[in-house]
Motif scaffolding. Sequence first.
Motif, PDB file in Angstrom:
ATOM      1  N   UNK B   8      72.215  -4.059  36.156  1.00 17.11           N
ATOM      2  CA  UNK B   8      71.839  -5.354  36.709  1.00 17.11           C
ATOM      3  C   UNK B   8      73.067  -6.070  37.261  1.00 17.11           C
ATOM      4  N   UNK B  12      74.044  -6.956  41.166  1.00 15.18           N
ATOM      5  CA  UNK B  12      74.351  -8.336  41.533  1.00 15.18           C
ATOM      6  C   UNK B  12      75.685  -8.400  42.277  1.00 15.18           C
ATOM      7  N   UNK B  14      76.983  -6.140  44.154  1.00 18.39           N
ATOM      8  CA  UNK B  14      76.835  -5.639  45.510  1.00 18.39           C
ATOM      9  C   UNK B  14      76.206  -6.675  46.412  1.00 18.39           C
ATOM     10  N   UNK B  15      75.407  -7.545  45.801  1.00 25.07           N
ATOM     11  CA  UNK B  15      74.717  -8.562  46.574  1.00 25.07           C
ATOM     12  C   UNK B  15      75.662  -9.734  46.888  1.00 25.07           C
ATOM     13  N   UNK B  16      76.553 -10.046  45.954  1.00 29.81           N
ATOM     14  CA  UNK B  16      77.471 -11.163  46.154  1.00 29.81           C
ATOM     15  C   UNK B  16      78.595 -10.772  47.115  1.00 29.81           C
ATOM     16  N   UNK B  17      79.176 -11.761  47.826  1.00 25.44           N
ATOM     17  CA  UNK B  17      80.299 -11.440  48.709  1.00 25.44           C
ATOM     18  C   UNK B  17      81.563 -11.150  47.905  1.00 25.44           C
ATOM     19  N   UNK B  18      82.552 -10.604  48.598  1.00 24.72           N
ATOM     20  CA  UNK B  18      83.862 -10.382  47.976  1.00 24.72           C
ATOM     21  C   UNK B  18      84.011  -8.984  47.431  1.00 24.72           C
ATOM     22  N   UNK B  19      85.232  -8.655  46.974  1.00 21.06           N
ATOM     23  CA  UNK B  19      85.489  -7.309  46.445  1.00 21.06           C
ATOM     24  C   UNK B  19      84.632  -7.021  45.221  1.00 21.06           C
ATOM     25  N   UNK B  20      83.723  -6.042  45.344  1.00 19.31           N
ATOM     26  CA  UNK B  20      82.713  -5.778  44.308  1.00 19.31           C
ATOM     27  C   UNK B  20      83.302  -5.481  42.946  1.00 19.31           C
ATOM     28  N   UNK B  22      86.226  -6.187  41.714  1.00 17.38           N
ATOM     29  CA  UNK B  22      86.885  -7.355  41.123  1.00 17.38           C
ATOM     30  C   UNK B  22      85.829  -8.281  40.519  1.00 17.38           C
ATOM     31  N   UNK B  23      84.751  -8.528  41.286  1.00 17.55           N
ATOM     32  CA  UNK B  23      83.675  -9.373  40.762  1.00 17.55           C
ATOM     33  C   UNK B  23      83.078  -8.788  39.492  1.00 17.55           C
ATOM     34  N   UNK B 133      66.547 -11.189  56.567  1.00 14.49           N
ATOM     35  CA  UNK B 133      65.776 -11.643  55.407  1.00 14.49           C
ATOM     36  C   UNK B 133      64.367 -12.046  55.842  1.00 14.49           C
TER      37      UNK B 133
END
Lengths: 122, 144
Positions: B8, B12, B14-20, B22-23, B133
Amino acid sequence: MNSDANPILTLAWTFGVMSLFAVGGANAAIPEMHRLAVDVQHWMTDKQFADIFAISQMAPGPNVLIVTLIGYSVAGVGGALVATLAMCVPTAVLAYYVSRLLTRSSRSRWPAIIQAALVRFQ
Amino acid sequence: MTADEFNETFALCHFLPGPNIVNLSVMFGSRFRGIPGGLAAFAGLVGPPVAIVTILAALYARYGEIDALRRILAGVSCAAVGLLLSAVFRMMMPLIKRRDLIGLVILAAVFIAVGLLRLPLPAVLLVASPISIAISFVVCRGVA
């Protein structure tokens, strides 16, 4: 964002904004990095950008560290640190709050709604 | 963290911006120890590589003009571009398999806008994401 501004501030602003639009990870933002570093800011040549891309892929660690190399070539060690933090911190903060929102269950109805919406798009 | 929780969180990221990655590390760390945990995970993942890459950057700034090094880097960048293309291909295959024509058209349009016309990424995303979308929304409602 003109060229006589402090390069450290330009780096921070450029990568801070870019991070928020880097949907799909750092590799998705590489064309945008090339556009800004080579065409807009004239920080480096095409050839230098290709070299830096090669070094970042070869080096250990997340691929996002290409921004560290761009930052270094613009403003030395300070530039490297500022570019890295600008690219990572805004979205890391966002990720932290989204994660907290989604785990702090029952009191809010939003998590369920967002999760249901995401599943529907898949 | 269970496998489900990990999946999960990974989705999430992958959906959010930025370096995956790191997130993901920040989310993972903060699940266990709140803000200090997130900071520790971030520092652990990013700190040592940043030090190594900074040293490489200094070496490149000093020796980047040497002919042998230039040729080595040219070879490495070809390999890196190949890896990037294979990752793109892996992500594109599900669209081709499902005969997802709309997805492929949006993919081609974004590629032309960013790759060929060199338009700024934020502008392209702000136009393409709502369209994509909206189309998915209409299509999903039609199916359901």
